[in-house]
Design an enzyme around this catalytic site. Structure first.
Site, PDB file in Angstrom:
ATOM      1  N   GLY A  63     -47.422  10.137 -29.537  1.00 24.77           N
ATOM      2  CA  GLY A  63     -46.927   9.001 -28.770  1.00 24.77           C
ATOM      3  C   GLY A  63     -47.928   8.502 -27.743  1.00 24.77           C
ATOM      4  N   HIS A  68     -42.007   9.391 -16.427  1.00 19.89           N
ATOM      5  CA  HIS A  68     -40.962  10.361 -16.081  1.00 19.89           C
ATOM      6  C   HIS A  68     -40.629  10.210 -14.608  1.00 19.89           C
ATOM      7  CE1 HIS A  68     -41.316  12.471 -19.893  1.00 19.89           C
ATOM      8  NE2 HIS A  68     -42.615  12.582 -19.719  1.00 19.89           N
ATOM      9  N   GLY A 137     -40.432  16.728 -26.786  1.00 20.04           N
ATOM     10  CA  GLY A 137     -39.051  16.345 -27.017  1.00 20.04           C
ATOM     11  C   GLY A 137     -38.724  14.912 -26.680  1.00 20.04           C
ATOM     12  N   ALA A 139     -37.051  12.027 -23.765  1.00 22.73           N
ATOM     13  CA  ALA A 139     -36.742  11.665 -22.381  1.00 22.73           C
ATOM     14  C   ALA A 139     -35.793  10.474 -22.394  1.00 22.73           C
ATOM     15  CB  ALA A 139     -38.026  11.326 -21.631  1.00 22.73           C
ATOM     16  N   CYS A 155     -44.774   2.996 -23.753  1.00 26.01           N
ATOM     17  CA  CYS A 155     -45.629   3.239 -24.921  1.00 26.01           C
ATOM     18  C   CYS A 155     -46.672   2.146 -25.120  1.00 26.01           C
ATOM     19  CB  CYS A 155     -44.796   3.436 -26.194  1.00 26.01           C
ATOM     20  SG  CYS A 155     -43.863   4.968 -26.149  1.00 26.01           S
TER      21      CYS A 155
END
Length: 195
Positions: A63, A68, A137, A139, A155
Site C-alpha cells: 500500500g 493514523h 492489517g 485501519a 494512499c
C-alpha cells in the site's frame, strides 16, 4: 485466537510488538489479533517511492500513504495463512459485514484497496506474509481529526479524501467498533478468542 489489546501505542512500538507476536505465531501456529490505535503519524508501504509533503515512516506492508491518529481502530493480523487469497477474502468479509450493519453505502474497491463511500475513504488495508503468517492489517476511521488525515490524499489517490464513521453521521464508540470487529473476526475465521 489470541487477542492482544494494546490501546493507544506509538507506531514504532506497535511494529516491534507485531514483529514479536508474528514470531510467536510462527512458533505456536495460533492466530493472533492485535487491537490498537496510534498517535498522529503517516506511514508508507514498502513499494511506494514517492516524496510526500508530510513526514512519513516507512513500513514493510503493502500500500501507499496511510494516516493514523486517535479515534481510529487498527487491527493487525498475525494469522496462520495457507492461502493469502482466501485469507484476504475473509478480511474483506469481516469489514463488509461490519459496514452492512451500520453504514451500508460503504463499498470495497479492489483497484484502490480500501473501503469507500463515493470518493471518501473510511478504511485502509495492507498486508504482508512471512513464513506462513500474515502481518499488518486494517485501519478504520471512527472519530478522527480529518484535517490531519487529509493533509495528503489517502494512499495518494487524486480526488479521494478521508472520512470517518462520525463524519458520516454514525455515533458509535471506538470500544463498540472494536467489539463488533472482534466478534466478526471470530465468526468469519471460525476461531474464538482464547480466555
Amino acid at each position: 485466537m489470541i487477542l492482544h489489546h494494546e490501546g493507544l501505542v506509538e507506531y514504532q512500538d506497535a511494529m516491534a510488538k507485531m514483529q514479536s507476536i508474528h514470531n510467536q505465531a510462527i512458533q505456536d501456529r495460533q492466530n493472533h489479533l492485535i487491537v490498537c490505535s496510534h498517535p498522529k503519524v503517516f506511514t508508507v508501504g514498502v513499494d511506494d517511492t514517492k516524496e510526500w509533503s508530510v513526514p512519513t515512516i516507512r513500513t514493510s506492508r503493502g500500500g501507499s500513504v496511510t494516516a493514523h491518529s486517535k479515534g481510529q481502530v487498527v487491527l493487525y493480523f498475525c494469522f496462520v495463512v495457507n492461502s493469502p487469497v482466501e485469507f484476504y477474502k475473509k478480511i474483506i468479509r469481516v469489514y463488509k459485514s461490519f459496514f452492512a450493519s451500520i453504514l451500508p453505502q460503504v463499498s470495497y474497491n479492489p483497484k484502490q484497496a480500501g473501503f469507500y463511500i463515493d470518493s471518501r475513504k473510511i478504511a485502509s488495508l495492507g498486508f504482508r506474509y512471512s513464513r506462513g503468517v500474515s502481518m499488518h492489517g486494517v485501519a478504520l476511521n471512527v472519530d478522527v481529526d480529518l484535517h490531519f488525515h487529509n493533509l495528503v490524499a489517502p494512499c495518494g489517490l487524486e480526488g479521494i479524501e478521508a472520512t470517518s464513521l462520525k463524519n458520516e453521521g454514525i455515533d458509535i464508540s471506538q470500544k463498540e467498533v472494536e467489539q463488533k470487529l472482534i466478534s466478526l473476526v471470530e465468526d468469519i475465521f471460525d476461531d474464538s478468542i482464547q480466555t
